[in-house]
Motif scaffolding. Structure first.
Motif, PDB file in Angstrom:
ATOM      1  N   UNK C   1      -1.657 -52.478  16.924  1.00 29.09           N
ATOM      2  CA  UNK C   1      -2.820 -51.855  16.892  1.00 29.09           C
ATOM      3  C   UNK C   1      -3.171 -52.002  15.256  1.00 29.09           C
ATOM      4  N   UNK C   2      -4.676 -52.562  14.827  1.00 26.06           N
ATOM      5  CA  UNK C   2      -4.691 -52.606  13.697  1.00 26.06           C
ATOM      6  C   UNK C   2      -5.841 -51.412  13.356  1.00 26.06           C
ATOM      7  N   UNK C   3      -5.864 -51.321  12.015  1.00 28.99           N
ATOM      8  CA  UNK C   3      -6.843 -50.244  11.614  1.00 28.99           C
ATOM      9  C   UNK C   3      -7.718 -51.144  10.599  1.00 28.99           C
ATOM     10  N   UNK C   4      -8.979 -50.647  10.418  1.00 26.43           N
ATOM     11  CA  UNK C   4      -9.835 -51.256   9.537  1.00 26.43           C
ATOM     12  C   UNK C   4     -10.858 -49.938   8.729  1.00 26.43           C
ATOM     13  N   UNK C   5     -10.831 -49.819   7.550  1.00 25.35           N
ATOM     14  CA  UNK C   5     -11.521 -48.831   6.783  1.00 25.35           C
ATOM     15  C   UNK C   5     -12.605 -49.627   6.264  1.00 25.35           C
ATOM     16  N   UNK C   6     -13.829 -49.271   6.204  1.00 25.76           N
ATOM     17  CA  UNK C   6     -15.093 -49.945   5.473  1.00 25.76           C
ATOM     18  C   UNK C   6     -15.871 -48.721   4.671  1.00 25.76           C
ATOM     19  N   UNK C  17      -5.081 -53.336   8.057  1.00 28.45           N
ATOM     20  CA  UNK C  17      -3.559 -53.521   8.371  1.00 28.45           C
ATOM     21  C   UNK C  17      -2.992 -52.633   9.541  1.00 28.45           C
ATOM     22  N   UNK C  18      -1.862 -52.365   9.488  1.00 32.78           N
ATOM     23  CA  UNK C  18      -1.281 -51.611  10.504  1.00 32.78           C
ATOM     24  C   UNK C  18      -2.121 -50.204  10.680  1.00 32.78           C
ATOM     25  N   UNK C  19      -2.037 -49.664  12.011  1.00 30.33           N
ATOM     26  CA  UNK C  19      -2.572 -48.340  12.228  1.00 30.33           C
ATOM     27  C   UNK C  19      -1.879 -47.096  11.290  1.00 30.33           C
ATOM     28  N   UNK C  20      -2.669 -46.396  10.556  1.00 27.87           N
ATOM     29  CA  UNK C  20      -2.048 -45.623   9.739  1.00 27.87           C
ATOM     30  C   UNK C  20      -1.735 -44.459  10.576  1.00 27.87           C
ATOM     31  N   UNK C  21      -0.701 -43.888  10.497  1.00 32.60           N
ATOM     32  CA  UNK C  21      -0.105 -42.903  11.364  1.00 32.60           C
ATOM     33  C   UNK C  21       0.794 -43.398  12.430  1.00 32.60           C
ATOM     34  N   UNK C  22       0.797 -44.637  12.719  1.00 31.32           N
ATOM     35  CA  UNK C  22       1.598 -45.284  13.906  1.00 31.32           C
ATOM     36  C   UNK C  22       2.976 -45.473  13.448  1.00 31.32           C
ATOM     37  N   UNK C  23       3.081 -46.185  12.252  1.00 31.94           N
ATOM     38  CA  UNK C  23       4.542 -46.523  11.877  1.00 31.94           C
ATOM     39  C   UNK C  23       5.145 -45.064  11.295  1.00 31.94           C
ATOM     40  N   UNK C  31      -1.978 -40.808   5.286  1.00 33.17           N
ATOM     41  CA  UNK C  31      -3.062 -40.599   5.908  1.00 33.17           C
ATOM     42  C   UNK C  31      -4.249 -41.544   5.451  1.00 33.17           C
ATOM     43  N   UNK C  32      -5.496 -41.694   5.996  1.00 30.43           N
ATOM     44  CA  UNK C  32      -6.611 -42.398   5.376  1.00 30.43           C
ATOM     45  C   UNK C  32      -7.178 -41.883   3.984  1.00 30.43           C
ATOM     46  N   UNK C  33      -6.838 -40.654   3.837  1.00 31.50           N
ATOM     47  CA  UNK C  33      -7.295 -40.234   2.380  1.00 31.50           C
ATOM     48  C   UNK C  33      -6.525 -40.775   1.325  1.00 31.50           C
ATOM     49  N   UNK C  34      -5.201 -40.992   1.778  1.00 30.42           N
ATOM     50  CA  UNK C  34      -4.315 -41.896   0.778  1.00 30.42           C
ATOM     51  C   UNK C  34      -5.018 -43.256   0.232  1.00 30.42           C
ATOM     52  N   UNK C  35      -5.470 -43.856   1.220  1.00 35.31           N
ATOM     53  CA  UNK C  35      -6.207 -45.120   1.016  1.00 35.31           C
ATOM     54  C   UNK C  35      -7.236 -44.964   0.008  1.00 35.31           C
ATOM     55  N   UNK C  53     -15.709 -38.602   5.561  1.00 37.06           N
ATOM     56  CA  UNK C  53     -17.211 -38.719   6.349  1.00 37.06           C
ATOM     57  C   UNK C  53     -18.014 -39.857   6.053  1.00 37.06           C
ATOM     58  N   UNK C  54     -17.799 -40.426   4.799  1.00 37.83           N
ATOM     59  CA  UNK C  54     -18.436 -41.570   4.335  1.00 37.83           C
ATOM     60  C   UNK C  54     -17.971 -42.875   4.772  1.00 37.83           C
ATOM     61  N   UNK C  55     -16.974 -43.077   5.410  1.00 36.84           N
ATOM     62  CA  UNK C  55     -16.331 -44.291   5.472  1.00 36.84           C
ATOM     63  C   UNK C  55     -16.197 -44.414   7.068  1.00 36.84           C
ATOM     64  N   UNK C  56     -16.197 -45.880   7.433  1.00 38.58           N
ATOM     65  CA  UNK C  56     -16.274 -46.228   8.770  1.00 38.58           C
ATOM     66  C   UNK C  56     -14.718 -46.533   9.186  1.00 38.58           C
ATOM     67  N   UNK C  57     -13.925 -45.891  10.094  1.00 37.08           N
ATOM     68  CA  UNK C  57     -12.556 -46.083  10.480  1.00 37.08           C
ATOM     69  C   UNK C  57     -12.661 -46.395  11.812  1.00 37.08           C
ATOM     70  N   UNK C  58     -11.999 -47.797  12.059  1.00 35.08           N
ATOM     71  CA  UNK C  58     -12.033 -48.486  13.180  1.00 35.08           C
ATOM     72  C   UNK C  58     -10.634 -48.814  13.634  1.00 35.08           C
ATOM     73  N   UNK C  59     -10.242 -48.668  14.805  1.00 40.04           N
ATOM     74  CA  UNK C  59      -9.004 -49.092  15.307  1.00 40.04           C
ATOM     75  C   UNK C  59      -8.966 -49.811  16.528  1.00 40.04           C
TER      76      UNK C  59
END
Lengths: 298, 330, 70
Positions: C1-6, C17-23, C31-35, C53-59
């Motif tokens: 599963x991949x994750x994308x943050x825009x 890249x890899x879904x955060x929290x999955x590995x 977490x996403x906040x680290x990115x 709240x201001x980013x789009x996260x899609x897995x």
């Protein structure tokens, strides 16, 4: 620099504790890279408990010394030390190789606190350590002038921001990339790079020099332009002395190589006799029983 | 003359490598963490580096494995190394090194691979498998810019992005100058070069040039074809593919690389999972490349592989016929 | 599963890249906040503030299969 007896006997005690932790790992997993791990114990003990500039409470301290374990299959020894330093909780020792454990089968920078390099595929660690050492040179170049003017010049000249250590296996030196990295380190005068070869004379298929000749080993490193020395890798006094010497040579423009002559499966007679690389099942249990009788229970 | 989108102005030919040069100089001037890692194949914007920041040039020699892992070490300390060499050297030669030392820990290393599917150097250098090899690796973003303007913007975009990226640089035939200076390049976003309703050509890299020429050929025959520039191969812009499938119902992919594992297969996956539509993959079939002369009037390998504008146009017509056949069967 | 943050404002790709929290025990990116922290919580392109709240996260990928708990 002479070290007093007290330090050496303290380190010897620590080495025994590390061995006990390793036996706990092997006992729980019933499998492990027994030979290479046991030959490494004294070297990593001297590094972690005396030599390395690290802060167990802050593993990501930017000025810590980096230790790149290129032979990452022998990470059991590092895990045993990280538990002893309090970086990892003691319960994790019994979870090695298991799903969801922070102790992965091969050292993983993302999973385990205090690990600097994700290895597994052999021969790449020295290149990575060279990259870290080169980054240190860049960082020193970029230190703001105000800071360096406060500091006497000799301090920045004789003390790097951090040193980069690499532990190679002997069989790993069959890899061409090791020698690519050796050339690179000489070219960029990485005197903050200290490479320790755990020369235990055996790789999985048999004696290292029969699998593929690496002798004359010292001459090889010398001809690549490295500062080289040989030590007994199970003598803590020699290890501590040579590490200090290699560190104090900082500023000579040469990367350092310490060839540590060790014994595969050191301390455990059955592993020593069989030159065990990977132990499984009864082989491991027998060794663990012998080790516990010799070095004590946890 | 076909009606193109607002950021498209076709104007002569220009090398992609020139765009990479400009982008590299601009990015390096903006960010002093960028370090040029050379592997005895030069570097885009090397003159700028030598003049302004000679200490940021690291020469590894012809030792790509060491170069890749050493760059990972630099990235671990917060620098942004760009490695430049032939695609077969920088990626395939150091494949395991990239997988373990760069991608596993997601280090911020940028790989610039020269040379695409054709050119004089021949079978060893014309690396047609490169997209398939890289697309399967987790954490890697893959970009194949189509023209000089896009290449410049792509280099600046990957310098801003934090994470490993592979940028393919087509070295041999100069593609058309397609985009205007205000072209909005976005990593992971497809750009519709020309809208149309009869069929869609999804192209990447050099093949966008041939697709635009094919579009003009089809225009004369009264076929209104949509052309999409899919410059980011991973992550793929699924939305654009699905929309194209729903609105035009016939899709042709064009790439100057192996059809196995490349753009064609990526699009096929999206189509079969979300919106089935007939598809034809134009690319190099399962075979190796070879040497061939490249000149403005004759491109021997393009003819050999059937990657010219006429071939793309023919495939579009075939694909439309396929769609009609499927409709009848229903 | 991949994750994308825009970036929610200018759509710049911030993570793929890899879904955060999955590995498991993913120390480097917990977490996403680290990115977002890598970018100092500011979009390098549009300068907008980056928060969850201001980013789009899609897995992407299969969401559940029989071995997955929860």
């Amino acid at each position: 620099m002479a070290h007093d007896e007290k330090l050496i006997s303290e380190l010897e005690e620590k080495a025994d504790i590390v061995r006990r932790n390793i036996f706990t790992i092997f006992d729980a997993s019933q499998m492990g890279h027994a030979g290479g791990t046991m030959s490494l114990v004294e070297i990593v003990t001297a590094l972690y408990f005396h030599h390395l500039k690290i802060d167990p409470k802050n593993c990501d301290w930017p000025e810590r010394d980096r230790l790149v374990l290129s032979k990452a299959h022998c990470c059991e020894a590092i895990y045993a030390i990280l538990v002893e330093l309090g970086v990892l909780p003691r319960e994790t020792l019994t979870t090695y190789y298991r799903y969801g454990s922070p102790l992965q089968g091969h050292a993983d920078r993302w999973c385990t606190q205090g690990i600097d390099y994700s290895g597994g595929s052999l021969g790449q660690g020295l290149s990575f350590a060279a990259g870290l050492a080169l980054a240190e040179k860049f960082k020193v170049l970029r230190q703001p002038p105000s800071q360096s003017s406060l500091m006497p010049r000799y301090i920045t000249r004789y003390n790097p921001l951090y040193r980069s250590y690499c532990i190679l296996g002997d069989g790993e030196c069959h890899e061409g990339q090791v020698w690519e990295a050796a050339m690179f380190a000489t070219k960029y005068k990485l005197d903050n790079l200290i490479n320790i070869v755990d020369y235990n004379k055996f790789s999985l298929d048999g004696p290292t020099n029969e699998v593929m000749q690496i002798e004359p080993f010292v001459d090889k490193w010398k001809s690549f332009g490295w500062w080289v020395t040989e030590i007994d890798g199970h003598n803590l006094r020699e290890i501590v002395d040579v590490l200090d010497l290699a560190s104090n040579l900082y500023g000579d423009g040469k990367p350092k190589c310490i060839i540590a002559h060790t014994v595969k499966g050191h301390g455990i007679s059955s592993w020593e006799a069989a030159h065990t690389h990977i132990g499984r099942g009864e082989d491991i249990s027998r060794g663990v029983r012998e080790g516990r009788a010799k070095y004590g229970e946890v | 003359m076909a009606k193109y989108s607002e950021h498209v102005k076709i104007d002569g030919n220009a090398m992609v490598a020139d765009g990479v040069n400009n982008g590299m100089m601009k990015a390096a001037a903006k960010d002093d963490r960028i370090i040029a890692v050379l592997e005895d194949m030069g570097f885009p914007g090397l003159g700028w580096f030598k003049e302004n920041a000679p200490e940021r040039v690291i020469e590894c020699g012809i030792a790509e494995a060491n170069g890749a892992v050493m760059a990972a070490g630099l990235a671990a300390e917060g620098f942004v190394p760009f490695i430049h060499s032939f695609a077969f050297a920088v990626v395939s030669r150091a494949c395991n090194q990239i997988r373990q030392s760069i991608l596993q820990d997601r280090f911020n290393v940028k790989l610039l691979g020269r040379e695409g599917a054709w050119g004089e150097p021949g079978i060893s250098h014309n690396h047609i498998e490169i997209i398939g090899i890289t697309r399967v690796m987790p954490n890697l973003v893959i970009v194949d810019p189509a023209d000089v303007v896009e290449a410049e913007k792509a280099v600046m975009a990957i310098a801003e992005y934090i994470g490993p990226v592979f940028l393919k640089i087509e070295a041999s035939p100069p593609p058309l100058r397609i985009f205007t200076e205000d072209y909005p390049f976005d990593l992971g976003k497809a750009y519709t070069v020309k809208d149309g309703k009869d069929a869609t050509i999804i192209a990447c890299g050099y093949m966008l040039t041939e697709s635009i020429l094919a579009g003009e050929l089809l225009e004369k025959e009264g076929i209104d074809v949509r052309i999409i520039n899919m410059s980011t191969l991973k992550p793929l812009d699924n939305e654009a593919v699905i929309r194209a499938a729903e609105e035009t119902g016939a899709i042709v992919t064009a790439e100057n690389a192996s059809i196995i594992g490349g753009l064609g297969e990526a699009v096929a996956t999206v189509l079969s999972e979300y919106s089935p539509a007939p598809l034809i993959r134009v690319g190099i079939e399962d075979e190796f490349s070879q040497s061939g002369r490249i000149m403005p009037e004759i491109d021997e390998l393009k003819t050999h592989f059937g990657l010219g504008a006429e071939d793309v146009a023919l495939s579009v017509k075939e694909c439309m016929a396929k769609r009609e056949r499927l409709k009848k069967r229903k | 599963m991949t994750e994308k943050i825009n970036c929610g404002k200018c759509n710049m790709l911030l993570y793929f890249g890899e879904e955060i929290n999955r590995r498991l025990y993913m120390r480097a990116i917990p977490s996403e906040e680290t990115v977002l922290g890598f970018y100092n919580n500011t979009c390098p392109r549009c300068g907008g503030k980056l928060t969850l709240k201001t980013v789009n996260i899609a897995t992407e990928g299969r969401k559940k299969w029989h071995t997955t708990k929860s």
